[in-house]
Write a protein that holds these residues in place. Structure first.
Motif, PDB file in Angstrom:
ATOM      1  N   LEU A 121       0.887  -1.283  -0.050  1.00 19.74           N
ATOM      2  CA  LEU A 121      -0.135  -0.037  -0.035  1.00 19.74           C
ATOM      3  C   LEU A 121       0.671   1.354   0.119  1.00 19.74           C
ATOM      4  CD1 LEU A 121      -2.854  -1.147   2.574  1.00 19.74           C
ATOM      5  CD2 LEU A 121      -2.859  -0.735   0.119  1.00 19.74           C
ATOM      6  N   ARG A 122       2.219   1.242   0.218  1.00 19.03           N
ATOM      7  CA  ARG A 122       3.049   2.522   0.452  1.00 19.03           C
ATOM      8  C   ARG A 122       3.671   2.789  -0.989  1.00 19.03           C
ATOM      9  NH1 ARG A 122       6.049   2.291   6.067  1.00 19.03           N
ATOM     10  NH2 ARG A 122       6.729   4.374   5.101  1.00 19.03           N
ATOM     11  N   GLY A 123       3.212   2.217  -1.943  1.00 21.49           N
ATOM     12  CA  GLY A 123       3.553   2.534  -3.422  1.00 21.49           C
ATOM     13  C   GLY A 123       2.697   2.556  -4.495  1.00 21.49           C
ATOM     14  N   ARG A 124       3.032   2.102  -5.759  1.00 24.82           N
ATOM     15  CA  ARG A 124       1.924   2.185  -6.644  1.00 24.82           C
ATOM     16  C   ARG A 124       1.440   0.587  -6.971  1.00 24.82           C
ATOM     17  NH1 ARG A 124       3.910   2.508 -12.947  1.00 24.82           N
ATOM     18  NH2 ARG A 124       1.820   2.800 -13.891  1.00 24.82           N
ATOM     19  N   VAL A 125       0.224   0.635  -6.935  1.00 22.94           N
ATOM     20  CA  VAL A 125      -0.586  -0.805  -7.040  1.00 22.94           C
ATOM     21  C   VAL A 125      -1.407  -0.807  -8.186  1.00 22.94           C
ATOM     22  CG1 VAL A 125      -1.926  -2.620  -5.899  1.00 22.94           C
ATOM     23  CG2 VAL A 125      -0.766  -0.788  -4.635  1.00 22.94           C
ATOM     24  N   VAL A 126      -1.092  -1.843  -8.970  1.00 22.56           N
ATOM     25  CA  VAL A 126      -1.984  -2.088 -10.163  1.00 22.56           C
ATOM     26  C   VAL A 126      -2.375  -3.423 -10.309  1.00 22.56           C
ATOM     27  CG1 VAL A 126      -1.707  -2.360 -12.671  1.00 22.56           C
ATOM     28  CG2 VAL A 126      -0.290  -0.630 -11.594  1.00 22.56           C
ATOM     29  N   ALA A 127      -3.629  -3.762 -10.789  1.00 25.83           N
ATOM     30  CA  ALA A 127      -4.302  -4.962 -10.950  1.00 25.83           C
ATOM     31  C   ALA A 127      -4.079  -5.478 -12.381  1.00 25.83           C
ATOM     32  CB  ALA A 127      -5.804  -5.171 -10.475  1.00 25.83           C
ATOM     33  N   THR A 128      -3.646  -6.796 -12.260  1.00 22.58           N
ATOM     34  CA  THR A 128      -3.573  -7.162 -13.707  1.00 22.58           C
ATOM     35  C   THR A 128      -4.020  -8.633 -13.776  1.00 22.58           C
ATOM     36  OG1 THR A 128      -1.385  -8.509 -13.171  1.00 22.58           O
ATOM     37  CG2 THR A 128      -1.339  -6.243 -13.607  1.00 22.58           C
ATOM     38  N   GLN A 129      -4.153  -8.777 -15.179  1.00 20.33           N
ATOM     39  CA  GLN A 129      -4.876 -10.363 -15.505  1.00 20.33           C
ATOM     40  C   GLN A 129      -4.236 -10.860 -16.880  1.00 20.33           C
ATOM     41  OE1 GLN A 129      -9.047  -9.668 -15.664  1.00 20.33           O
ATOM     42  NE2 GLN A 129      -9.508 -10.973 -14.118  1.00 20.33           N
ATOM     43  N   LEU A 130      -3.917 -12.403 -16.867  1.00 17.69           N
ATOM     44  CA  LEU A 130      -3.102 -12.610 -17.959  1.00 17.69           C
ATOM     45  C   LEU A 130      -3.952 -13.894 -18.426  1.00 17.69           C
ATOM     46  CD1 LEU A 130       0.503 -13.255 -16.832  1.00 17.69           C
ATOM     47  CD2 LEU A 130      -0.438 -11.202 -17.938  1.00 17.69           C
ATOM     48  N   ALA A 131      -3.945 -14.192 -19.656  1.00 14.64           N
ATOM     49  CA  ALA A 131      -4.553 -15.313 -20.611  1.00 14.64           C
ATOM     50  C   ALA A 131      -3.718 -16.541 -20.046  1.00 14.64           C
ATOM     51  CB  ALA A 131      -4.530 -15.176 -21.873  1.00 14.64           C
ATOM     52  N   ALA A 132      -4.005 -17.827 -20.628  1.00 15.86           N
ATOM     53  CA  ALA A 132      -3.187 -18.869 -20.210  1.00 15.86           C
ATOM     54  C   ALA A 132      -1.899 -19.158 -20.965  1.00 15.86           C
ATOM     55  CB  ALA A 132      -4.117 -20.272 -20.753  1.00 15.86           C
ATOM     56  N   ASP A 133      -1.868 -18.280 -22.151  1.00 16.89           N
ATOM     57  CA  ASP A 133      -0.845 -18.399 -22.780  1.00 16.89           C
ATOM     58  C   ASP A 133       0.180 -17.135 -22.265  1.00 16.89           C
ATOM     59  OD1 ASP A 133      -2.236 -15.898 -23.738  1.00 16.89           O
ATOM     60  OD2 ASP A 133      -1.806 -16.675 -25.847  1.00 16.89           O
ATOM     61  N   GLY A 134      -0.162 -16.556 -21.310  1.00 20.03           N
ATOM     62  CA  GLY A 134       0.640 -15.229 -20.611  1.00 20.03           C
ATOM     63  C   GLY A 134       0.381 -13.997 -21.166  1.00 20.03           C
ATOM     64  N   ALA A 135      -0.555 -13.995 -22.237  1.00 24.56           N
ATOM     65  CA  ALA A 135      -0.898 -12.629 -22.693  1.00 24.56           C
ATOM     66  C   ALA A 135      -1.631 -11.859 -21.726  1.00 24.56           C
ATOM     67  CB  ALA A 135      -1.643 -12.972 -24.190  1.00 24.56           C
ATOM     68  N   GLU A 136      -1.297 -10.519 -21.759  1.00 25.34           N
ATOM     69  CA  GLU A 136      -2.023  -9.562 -20.892  1.00 25.34           C
ATOM     70  C   GLU A 136      -3.203  -9.410 -21.171  1.00 25.34           C
ATOM     71  OE1 GLU A 136      -3.849  -6.009 -20.181  1.00 25.34           O
ATOM     72  OE2 GLU A 136      -2.224  -6.133 -22.002  1.00 25.34           O
ATOM     73  N   VAL A 137      -4.454  -9.436 -20.435  1.00 22.84           N
ATOM     74  CA  VAL A 137      -5.767  -9.005 -20.975  1.00 22.84           C
ATOM     75  C   VAL A 137      -6.340  -8.057 -20.120  1.00 22.84           C
ATOM     76  CG1 VAL A 137      -6.086 -11.642 -21.956  1.00 22.84           C
ATOM     77  CG2 VAL A 137      -6.633 -11.140 -19.618  1.00 22.84           C
ATOM     78  N   ALA A 138      -5.996  -7.613 -19.161  1.00 22.34           N
ATOM     79  CA  ALA A 138      -6.576  -6.506 -18.405  1.00 22.34           C
ATOM     80  C   ALA A 138      -5.289  -6.131 -17.556  1.00 22.34           C
ATOM     81  CB  ALA A 138      -7.910  -7.014 -17.803  1.00 22.34           C
ATOM     82  N   VAL A 139      -5.693  -4.737 -17.320  1.00 22.43           N
ATOM     83  CA  VAL A 139      -4.741  -3.973 -16.250  1.00 22.43           C
ATOM     84  C   VAL A 139      -5.569  -2.747 -15.844  1.00 22.43           C
ATOM     85  CG1 VAL A 139      -3.395  -2.952 -18.052  1.00 22.43           C
ATOM     86  CG2 VAL A 139      -2.336  -2.887 -15.892  1.00 22.43           C
ATOM     87  N   THR A 140      -5.422  -2.339 -14.567  1.00 23.45           N
ATOM     88  CA  THR A 140      -5.878  -1.037 -13.857  1.00 23.45           C
ATOM     89  C   THR A 140      -5.516  -0.875 -12.795  1.00 23.45           C
ATOM     90  OG1 THR A 140      -7.945  -0.369 -13.611  1.00 23.45           O
ATOM     91  CG2 THR A 140      -7.857  -2.290 -12.716  1.00 23.45           C
TER      92      THR A 140
END
Length: 887
Positions: A121-140
């Motif tokens: 919590l004392r820095g930058r926080v990002v939520a991420t999701q990956l597909a099964a092949d490792g491709a990024e599908v969402a970030v916020t």
């Protein structure tokens, strides 16, 4: 490609560890490509919401193979660490606490990673999701308020701001996400110590720090600029400031040097319960800036000028029954330069232009942004008096002068209500006048689903549903009550607060005692605007402090029901000529097409009379009477724009008014609505009649200062920044009432200029009308406050004592006849003398009330009563109160 390089090796959500197993080692750090980092920086949305230490709500991609939180102290995600998330469900308790998130997808922090939540919590926080092949599908990005409340709940008991013990000050600030906080005091930088349990940083200094300027130096991740910043920022819990709020001051409000003579032993006027309160709403600068008899125009001290015209008028109102002066915001205001030398003035001879000219408003508008005028609904520091109202804005003089003002008003028989604005801040993020958001970014402001700041209130909404913003509200109000002996608080846009927050204020005030705190907190009154709108509407995020929700709490809300019925139409009508009960609907129609046919006008007038009757009952939900259709109805069954007209449980739940600082003043509304040929004398009579519908209702009533003097703002519907020229109160009738000072400012009024221009040069009132209206209103106040039946304590008493005996299909349009205990009140809004026969009262000895019989209004003295027939006769445009004769 966004996070593929970082998380390909960890595409699968890890299984839960077996029961009793030790958590696995922390996952390795992960590298991001330059393109990935650039993409994340470009996306400043925060659609994931961290609810508590274990739970994140995020409607990400359902088909994602893995979900994570990445965090980096310096914001550089190329060397980020991660917290693994696993699919879960929101509990019923979480849905109840966050109802707007009830349908969100829930994610649980992996148990193996929970020991690093505080670190994350004392820095930058990002939520991420990956597909099964490792491709990024969402970030916020991630909203943090919920998890901060969960982890740092102990902070709600902390003493923040400057606190003196044995002469030594301790300075404390809540900054749980900050990486470092130090104190800049004078020319020195002093390290502060962080409490890991509360997130509070504090330092104790020597006695020599007293009265020194200070600010905090906060190193923290700022999502709005996507980097770690070092902010030099004033204290949200400031108790004093230097000029223009550039530094806070280390002051002890208990210091005797800050107390005016007689402060500690101040004897207040007898407490008036909220149900009986008669309130004058007053802007400090308006009060005296054009009063030639004031020694200290435009300042707190003007309200101590005992022999000024303004002060003498307030005292007359107090003697007649006014019990409270409600001050528009007087805390530190962000948009007024505090040094007189820095305050712009219109560079024109405003008085030289015609009454209907557009030149006055054009000249005023050029200097408005930097002049000395603003209503003040743009808070900077919540718990420091505004410096521009002090004779010297530097240092703590403003504290002394504010206290002198309260003391003087109390001595004149008036208690003091303060208008408080905690629902928004002037700005947020890294803006110059942002304070809260520079210390705990993203916490104190209410965020929408995408992480942007809600602005439904006008500006950057605050989030008093969050524990520490709610605490700030309570702590600030208690400080004003204890240290400034304020007798009441009016909450701006109270419906944007949780009901629980306002009840917490009430509880904290109730705990104050004369022996311990110097004030009796139970005598302090609370009321506010219970409007229901914006992102919180209909209890979307919490149970709001709205009209219906606050019923039965002893905290009043403004009632717009009778206001609209009395004036006619609504405050935002395109055509301002739509008439109502006190402006001639049906009985004295104008030429406005918005009024409809004669039959439509009659039907609407009778419906308006139903609304006014509900208002006269105190807006009680369960009060029964016969409506204009001949049906027996309760107040809650009378319609007001799709909502129940009656919503109160007891007298005192609803506050009656027909004008306030918002929208046109009553005189100006009537100017738009009464036929243009209406005489000055009749305009004054309709003004008094309109005011009477509030003053003679059950429960409290509020009137804008100067309304009894026919105060005008030259048809300005939103004069918050229209300067002294349009806003000043004219206490001397020889100066007029403010009407005809030119067309009002174009920004908020230009659409009404075609209606306004023909009026401004043709309507004129003089001393007979101004002084006559004020005297007649004071007579009504005397009756209101001397007859206990106007202040009934319970709904049951109102049901027993209040009746409208001539209601129903045959009721006279434009006339309301009210029986209240042994009194009969007839409101005759028509241009003709009217008779009202109450057969059940025949043989009973009624006569015009002694106050009116010996009063100032020669016309109302023509009222009469025939004992044998039970007929009450009342002159045109008059309110007559009849009492049973005793001799």
């Amino acid at each position: 490609m966004l996070l593929q390089a970082a998380l390909t090796a960890h595409a699968d959500t890890p299984p839960a560890p077996p029961s009793g197993a030790r958590p696995a080692a922390e996952p390795a750090r992960h590298d991001l490509t330059r393109d990935t980092e650039a993409d994340i920086k470009a996306d400043t949305k925060a659609e994931a919401i961290w609810l508590d230490a274990d739970t994140v709500a995020w409607n990400g991609v359902k088909s994602a193979a893995s979900t994570h939180l990445l965090y980096a102290r310096d914001g550089d995600l190329s060397d980020a660490r991660r917290l693994r998330l696993r699919g879960s469900e929101l509990t019923e308790a979480q849905k109840e606490k966050f109802p707007h998130l009830a349908k969100y997808t829930a994610w649980s922090v992996d148990p193996r990673d929970r020991d690093r939540v505080r670190e994350a919590l004392r820095g930058r926080v990002v939520a991420t999701q990956l597909a099964a092949d490792g491709a990024e599908v969402a970030v916020t990005g991630v909203q943090l308020a919920g998890v901060l409340d969960d982890l740092y709940d102990d902070a709600t008991g902390a003493e923040l701001g400057p606190v003196f013990r044995r002469g030594k000050p301790t300075l404390s600030v809540w900054a749980p996400t900050a990486q470092d906080v130090s104190l800049e005091i004078g020319a020195k930088a002093v390290a502060m110590k962080r409490d890991g349990d509360t997130g509070v940083w504090s330092v104790t200094g020597p006695k020599s720090w007293k009265n020194k300027p200070y600010r905090y130096v906060v190193k923290v991740w700022a999502p709005t600029v996507q980097k770690v910043v070092t902010n030099k920022v004033t204290d949200p819990y400031s108790l004093a400031l230097i000029t223009d709020s550039e530094r806070s001051l280390v002051v002890d409000l208990a210091d005797k040097s800050l107390a005016p003579s007689g402060w500690s032993g101040l004897r207040k006027p007898k407490a008036v319960p909220l149900k009986d309160a008669q309130i004058q709403e007053l802007h400090i600068r308006d009060f005296s800036i054009e009063d030639r008899t004031a020694k200290h125009p435009g300042t707190y001290l003007a309200l101590t000028d005992k022999v000024s015209d303004g002060s003498r008028h307030l005292k007359k109102l107090a003697e007649a029954g006014t019990s409270y002066v409600h001050l528009l915001p007087a805390f530190d205001i962000a948009t007024i330069p505090e040094r007189k030398a820095d305050q712009a003035t219109p560079g024109c001879d405003l008085a030289s232009y015609p009454a209907d000219s557009d030149q006055q408003q054009e000249c005023v508008a050029r200097s408005a942004a930097k002049d000395a005028y603003n209503w003040g609904y743009d808070p900077y520091h919540f718990t420091v008096p505004e410096g521009s109202y002090a004779t010297d804005p530097e240092g703590a003089d403003r504290t002394v002068e504010f206290r002198k003002m309260v003391k003087s008003l109390n001595e004149d028989g008036l208690r003091v209500v303060m208008d408080v604005v905690y629902n928004h801040t002037t700005s947020s993020g890294q803006a110059d006048t942002s304070v809260l958001d520079k210390i705990v970014p993203g916490y104190y402001q209410r965020l929408l689903a995408d992480g942007s700041v809600a602005t439904s209130t006008c500006c950057a909404n605050t989030a008093p549903e969050n524990a520490m913003m709610g605490k700030l509200v309570v702590d600030s109000v208690v400080t004003w009550a204890k240290e400034y002996k304020v007798d009441g608080f009016r909450f701006d846009l109270m419906g944007h607060h949780p009901k629980a927050n306002i009840l917490a204020v009430r509880k904290a005030l109730d705990a104050l005692t004369l022996e311990k705190d110097g004030v009796d907190g139970k005598e302090i009154i609370l009321y506010g605007e219970g409007w229901n709108f914006g992102e919180v509407a209909d209890d979307a995020r919490f149970v709001q402090a709205t009209q219906t929700n606050m019923a039965g709490t002893g905290i009043a809300t403004f009632s717009d029901r009778a206001r609209d019925a009395v004036r006619g139409g609504g405050p935002f009508d395109e055509d301002p000529g739509v008439q109502g009960f006190a402006s001639g609907l049906y009985t004295d129609p104008n030429s406005s097409g918005g009024n409809g046919t004669s039959e439509e006008q009659k039907a609407r007038l009778l419906r308006y009379q139903d609304l006014i009757k509900v208002g006269l009952s105190g807006n009680l939900a369960d009060y029964s009477f016969t409506d204009s259709g001949g049906r027996q109805v309760k107040g809650s069954e009378v319609d007001y724009n799709g909502a129940p007209a009656g919503y109160a449980d007891a007298p005192g739940d609803a506050l009656a008014y027909v004008d306030a600082h918002d929208n046109e003043s009553l005189f100006d509304a009537l100017a738009f609505k009464l036929p243009s040929s209406t005489s000055a004398a009749d305009r004054a009579r309709m003004q008094v009649l309109a005011m009477a519908t509030a003053a003679l209702s059950q429960g409290p009533a509020l009137s804008q200062a100067g309304t009894d003097l026919l105060r005008s703002k030259s048809l300005d519907r939103n004069s918050y920044d229209s300067g002294d020229w349009f806003n000043a109160i004219h206490w001397d009738c020889r100066d007029g009432n403010g009407f005809g000072r030119g067309l009002p400012l174009a920004a908020d009024n230009q659409s009404k200029w075609p209606y306004a221009k023909p009026l401004l040069g043709s309507i004129e009132v003089g001393c007979p009308e101004i002084e006559g209206a004020s005297a007649a209103y004071r007579d009504l106040l005397k009756i209101r406050t001397s007859e206990s039946v106007f202040g009934l304590a319970t709904a049951e008493q109102v049901r027993s004592e209040l009746a409208f005996p001539l209601s129903g299909r045959d009721e006279t349009p434009g006339v309301i006849t009210m029986k209240l205990g042994d009194l009969v009140v007839v409101f005759n809004a028509t241009p003709e003398r009217q008779t009202q026969r109450i057969a059940a009262l025949a043989g009973k000895p009624y006569a015009l009330h002694p106050v009116q019989a010996a009063g100032s209004d020669a016309v109302v003295k023509g009222s009469s009563y025939e004992t044998e027939s039970g007929i009450f006769a009342v002159p045109a445009r008059s309110v007559a109160v009849f009492s049973q004769a005793t001799g």
